[in-house]
Scaffold this motif. Structure first.
Motif, PDB file in Angstrom:
ATOM      1  N   ASP A  98       0.863  -1.176   0.000  1.00 51.53           N
ATOM      2  CA  ASP A  98       0.000   0.000   0.000  1.00 51.53           C
ATOM      3  C   ASP A  98       0.906   1.235   0.000  1.00 51.53           C
ATOM      4  O   ASP A  98       1.277   1.746   1.048  1.00 51.53           O
ATOM      5  CB  ASP A  98      -0.894  -0.025   1.252  1.00 51.53           C
ATOM      6  N   GLN A 100       0.365   4.196  -0.592  1.00 54.37           N
ATOM      7  CA  GLN A 100      -0.222   5.384   0.028  1.00 54.37           C
ATOM      8  C   GLN A 100      -0.035   5.370   1.533  1.00 54.37           C
ATOM      9  O   GLN A 100       0.109   6.401   2.169  1.00 54.37           O
ATOM     10  CB  GLN A 100      -1.712   5.447  -0.304  1.00 54.37           C
ATOM     11  N   ASP A 101      -0.079   4.164   2.101  1.00 53.56           N
ATOM     12  CA  ASP A 101       0.072   4.027   3.544  1.00 53.56           C
ATOM     13  C   ASP A 101       1.539   3.810   3.912  1.00 53.56           C
ATOM     14  O   ASP A 101       1.880   3.741   5.089  1.00 53.56           O
ATOM     15  CB  ASP A 101      -0.779   2.853   4.030  1.00 53.56           C
ATOM     16  N   LEU A 102       2.396   3.648   2.900  1.00 52.75           N
ATOM     17  CA  LEU A 102       3.810   3.329   3.081  1.00 52.75           C
ATOM     18  C   LEU A 102       4.004   2.063   3.913  1.00 52.75           C
ATOM     19  O   LEU A 102       4.793   2.018   4.854  1.00 52.75           O
ATOM     20  CB  LEU A 102       4.577   4.515   3.695  1.00 52.75           C
ATOM     21  N   THR A 103       3.225   1.029   3.583  1.00 55.49           N
ATOM     22  CA  THR A 103       3.396  -0.260   4.256  1.00 55.49           C
ATOM     23  C   THR A 103       3.447  -1.372   3.219  1.00 55.49           C
ATOM     24  O   THR A 103       2.921  -1.229   2.107  1.00 55.49           O
ATOM     25  CB  THR A 103       2.261  -0.551   5.260  1.00 55.49           C
ATOM     26  N   VAL A 180       0.431  -2.155  10.983  1.00 55.00           N
ATOM     27  CA  VAL A 180       0.354  -0.705  11.172  1.00 55.00           C
ATOM     28  C   VAL A 180       1.655  -0.195  11.775  1.00 55.00           C
ATOM     29  O   VAL A 180       2.407  -0.949  12.400  1.00 55.00           O
ATOM     30  CB  VAL A 180      -0.851  -0.311  12.067  1.00 55.00           C
ATOM     31  N   VAL A 181       1.902   1.104  11.576  1.00 58.64           N
ATOM     32  CA  VAL A 181       3.234   1.635  11.873  1.00 58.64           C
ATOM     33  C   VAL A 181       3.489   1.812  13.367  1.00 58.64           C
ATOM     34  O   VAL A 181       4.625   2.039  13.780  1.00 58.64           O
ATOM     35  CB  VAL A 181       3.488   2.973  11.145  1.00 58.64           C
TER      36      VAL A 181
END
Lengths: 459, 477
Positions: A98, A100-103, A180-181
């Motif tokens: 993703d 956009q989410d940088l994951t 999640v970060v």
């Protein structure tokens, strides 16, 4: 060493499919670990198969070593037993990206080079500039906790890995962390797997945060006539407000090996060479160039100059591949990976140089200002002539690292197999925390089937 | 005649270092959460040797031990759920070493988070994790909970800043793991211990990284008329891969409470604000601030303004950090949550929280670490209204389930504790949990260290715990 094991191919073939249980001599020998060879290579396609294979192995007491690109199987002590090589190269999918989410979520068999290419399409990257980049897989890089010069700016795997899924030595599928970060839900078991050399579990999925590519980059070379001056320069950088991407300090021997004429005719390989880089907005890179130059001058640099883009790329590759280049050129080299505080680096490498000289070994070092020192001891003649030179030096290196004025943690990352006569040769003598590590190992792998004997303290 | 255990503890530590009178113990029954639990005694060790002695005694008496820092935790981590001995680290509050050359400090667990930053301020250094409670919470507590804070967006949580620990295991054995160097060969035991919520070992010494203060800091306040515009701005900042040092969101309801309390100059008529900070070299800060302002304006921010000086900046941050306290002025109690979601799911998540608020007829204030998707919905309630409290618990559970559904996590920085341990099966399978139990047993075989925390006890699987009604209506801040 490996004993002949009664491996039941039938059961393995049932699990993975006949075509994916391989006994071909070339495949077997490619997965040799410190002289030990497996009886079979099994290539599972998912976590469920791995779980079945490991349950079978646990029941039969078969020792299993997970493999990826087979670039770092020489790291660690020789396995006590080795029956099955678990080749994860079929598990090479990007499961979730993703941008956009940088994951990112990937399987362990993804080759890092392919992964970096995928990320580059979205102008992102993982800061894993690691040796064997053309063949290494993400699972192997994490299991060996390969050192990257980019750690200085972006941290290590422990800092940007968000979670993992894995299969334990009992064949249980488990996970920790998440996608999640920021996350403190449950124990961070995945952190234990980083650098565990496959001794705790087989990694089946890794989740990372990704990083945006900087707008601009600049690399610079500063050369010095002494170690003290070179380390003074690095200290000045770390005490400034500057935010370099990497700071690498090559001793004259390393500089000569890494930066020969084809990279830049301007790098003078007989000096202490510091390669620094900066990234960000163009104005930020310009500012770094000015300030690096000023600090280099203050530290009596013989030279300071920016590298052209092509030169910078070549120098970066050489730095990234340092341990690989070293063992390719000198297969009998003993290469330590030592973690030390920055203030101890100059003194530490000075002491190591003295040790080398006493045994008539050549000494080359590459220090990362983030706190990692590669120290390589290179025999000048055939090992059989001076059989005690390397083993004697190795023991002394561990002693130096334990001295309290230089708090450092060492492991012998690369050396000829015949020198690895006990786990202490690779990991140093017993430490109090090894007992805790044994208990951790037992909770992940109670039957001791995952890479037995390969890790610290004989784990 | 006092019980044997108390007498032995007094002999070990001195009578002044042991509390056992009911009126003294009341102060240690709660923390910053809505949980309660009474210890049998509270002890105040002065050294790691004291802690080891306490552990050996507890072992002999088969009594639980619970470590405690300042008691500001938000998930019941420091509460003696099964009674036993609370080991309060307030006397072990010395900074043992500041090694500025190597950017390290060695501290005892009772050192207050902000005190460390203050002690190294003159060197241009600071300790990066900055939980809202940093004026009172301890670094030992930060280690247990793997605490975060607004600036962890750029600099990471506590585990990214700890390189070494001295541990006392439940049997009284002392072990050092890690050290000053950036890594230590072998398994990353520090990585496991940080965030283990006091269930694996008692921490008696901590080696932390110090960070160099940035050259420039710019704090922006973006004001919005709709929540959607606010959350869309955060998504866009993430998508453009701008990494501010902090990106906090406060909704209008929370802001009004904060403004009445702190007078930071927040507009009281807006739907939400973003408090965004960029740090670094002057050149980087200017460029990032310009880009962030542009994003906010594109998403219809009514106003984007920068703090003009340190005083304005501090006031804005005071507003953010004292938001929980401000809530205490308008509601007898609140229940704060800590779910995490992928950052791109912020807009729908806030809409969902609004629905839940309406469904349960509850007032929910929203304060988020928006930049890393870490939510802090504050559900307000009156502890005298039992029926309302049941709705609070149900609403909280629904918010957490939403976080899990969109691929998130139960807690970003507050910990699982005794509040969410029965919710762990929402995220983890029985096999995941069985492995965590085995790892716990590797350190804490008899389960006497902080029992009833992190892992489910299996009594009410998948349910948020309905805590006992708080008897004393204390407002945690």
């Amino acid at each position: 060493m490996s004993r002949p094991a009664p491996v039941s191919f039938t059961r393995l073939e049932e699990i993975a499919g006949g075509a994916y249980v391989v006994t071909d001599a070339a495949e077997i020998s490619a997965r040799e670990v410190c002289g030990a060879r497996p009886t079979a290579v099994v290539c599972p396609t998912d976590a469920a198969q791995i779980a079945e294979i490991l349950r079978f192995a646990a029941a039969e007491k078969l020792a299993v070593i997970p493999t990826g690109g087979c670039t770092k199987l020489g790291i660690g002590s020789p396995p006590a037993r080795y029956d099955i090589a678990l080749d994860l190269s079929r598990m090479n999918r990007v499961l979730a990206y993703d941008p956009q989410d940088l994951t990112l979520g990937v399987e362990p068999g993804v080759r890092i080079e392919d992964l970096l290419r995928t990320l580059a399409e979205k102008k992102q990257f993982l800061p894993l500039a690691v040796p064997f980049l053309d063949r290494a897989t993400i699972g192997g890089i994490v299991a060996a906790n390969s050192s990257s010069p980019l750690r200085h700016a972006y941290g290590a795997v422990r800092d940007f890995c968000l979670g993992m899924e894995f299969v334990t030595g009992e064949g249980a599928q488990a996970k920790s962390g998440g996608r999640v970060v920021k996350n403190v839900t449950g124990y961070d078991l995945h952190k234990l797997l980083i650098g565990s050399l496959g001794t705790l579990a087989v990694i089946t999925r890794l989740n990372f945060r990704t990083f945006p590519m900087p707008q601009a980059q600049g690399s610079f070379v500063a050369s010095f006539s002494s170690a003290e001056a070179a380390f003074d320069f690095c200290r000045a950088i770390s005490h400034s407000v500057l935010t370099p991407q990497m700071v690498e300090i090559a001793n004259p021997g390393t500089a000569a090996l890494l930066f020969s004429g084809e990279i830049s005719t301007r790098i003078e390989p007989r000096t202490w060479t510091v390669i620094v880089s900066a990234a960000g907005q163009p104005a930020v890179v310009d500012r770094h160039e000015r300030e690096f130059g000023r600090l280099a001058g203050a530290a009596d640099a013989e030279e300071f100059f920016p590298l052209e883009a092509a030169e910078a790329d070549s120098a970066f590759v050489q730095i990234r591949e340092f341990p690989r280049l070293m063992i390719e050129r000198v297969p009998a080299a003993a290469i330590f990976r030592i973690s030390a505080v920055p203030g101890a680096m100059a003194a530490l490498q000075g002491k190591l140089r003295v040790l080398a000289a006493q045994r008539e070994l050549d000494f080359v070092s590459l220090a990362r200002a983030s706190g990692i020192l590669y120290a390589a001891f290179l025999p000048q003649r055939d090992l059989s002539e001076t059989p005690q030179a390397l083993p004697g030096t190795i023991a002394e290196v561990f002693q130096v690292c334990r001295q309290s004025e230089i708090p450092a943690s060492a492991m012998l990352e690369w050396c000829p197999t015949e020198i690895k006569t006990s786990p202490d040769v690779v990991w140093g003598t017993q430490r109090a925390d090894f007992e805790l590590m044994r208990r951790v190992k037992h909770s992940f792998d109670p039957q001791d089937i995952l890479a037995p004997g390969r890790f610290a303290g004989g784990i | 005649m006092r019980p044997q255990l108390i007498r032995e503890l007094e002999a070990l530590l001195g009578p002044k270092a042991v509390l056992s009178a009911p009126e003294d113990l009341m102060l240690y029954e709660y923390d910053g959460s809505v949980e309660l639990g009474s210890p049998r005694c509270v002890v105040f060790p002065a050294s790691a040797q004291d802690v080891a002695g306490i552990a050996r005694l507890a072992n002999r008496h088969e009594t639980p031990i619970v470590g405690r820092g300042a008691g500001t935790g938000l998930s019941g981590g420091a509460i003696a759920r099964s009674g036993g001995i609370v080991v309060a680290f307030s006397r072990m509050n010395r900074i043992l070493e500041i090694d500025a050359a190597n950017l390290r400090a060695v501290v005892q667990p009772g050192v207050v988070n902000l005190d460390l930053s203050r002690a190294v301020e003159h060197l241009g250094l600071y300790f990066a994790p900055d939980p809202s409670s940093q004026k009172s919470c301890t670094i030992g507590g930060n280690v247990s909970e793997n605490s975060g804070g607004p600036h962890t967006l750029a600099y990471g949580v506590t585990s990214n800043h700890v390189t070494g620990l001295e541990l006392v295991l439940p049997d009284g054995e002392m072990v050092r793991i890690g050290g000053k160097s950036i890594e230590t060969s072998g398994y990353d035991l520090c990585g496991l211990l940080v965030g283990s919520e006091g269930t694996l070992a008692l921490v008696t010494e901590i080696t932390v990284r110090l960070m160099r203060k940035p050259e420039a800091v710019k704090t922006l306040l973006a004001v919005y008329d709709t929540l959607d515009d606010t959350t869309e701005s955060v998504v866009e900042i993430t998508v453009r891969a701008i990494t501010p040092a902090a990106c906090e969101m406060l909704d209008g309801f929370t802001l009004r409470a904060v403004e009445d309390y702190v007078h930071a100059g927040f507009p009281k008529d807006c739907a939400a604000v973003l408090l965004i900070e960029v740090e670094g070299l002057i050149e980087a800060v200017e460029a990032q601030a310009a880009e962030i302002s542009e994003v906010c304006r594109q998403h219809r921010a009514r106003e984007v303004r920068a703090a003009r000086n340190d005083q304005e900046r501090n006031l804005l941050w005071r507003g953010r950090k004292e938001a929980f306290g401000a809530m205490g002025r308008i509601s007898p109690m609140y229940y704060v949550q800590d779910g995490v979601i992928p950052r791109t799911r912020l807009p729908e998540t806030l809409r969902r929280i609004e629905e839940i608020s309406r469904k349960y007829d509850l007032q929910i204030g929203n304060i988020f670490h928006a930049g890393d998707g870490n939510l802090h919905p504050l559900i307000l309630f009156d502890e005298r209204d039992r029926e309302q409290f049941a709705r609070v618990v149900a609403a909280g559970g629904e918010i957490m389930r939403h976080c899990v559904e969109v691929g998130g996590a139960l807690t970003g920085e507050h910990g699982i504790g005794m509040e969410k341990n029965e919710l762990m099966p929402l995220i983890f399978t029985p096999d995941d949990l069985a492995l965590m139990e085995r790892v716990r047993a590797a350190f804490n075989p008899a389960g006497r260290l902080n029992p009833g925390k992190v892992l489910p006890m299996g009594k009410a699987c998948g349910e948020i715990r309905v805590p006992p009604m708080p008897a004393s209506a204390t407002i945690p801040t």
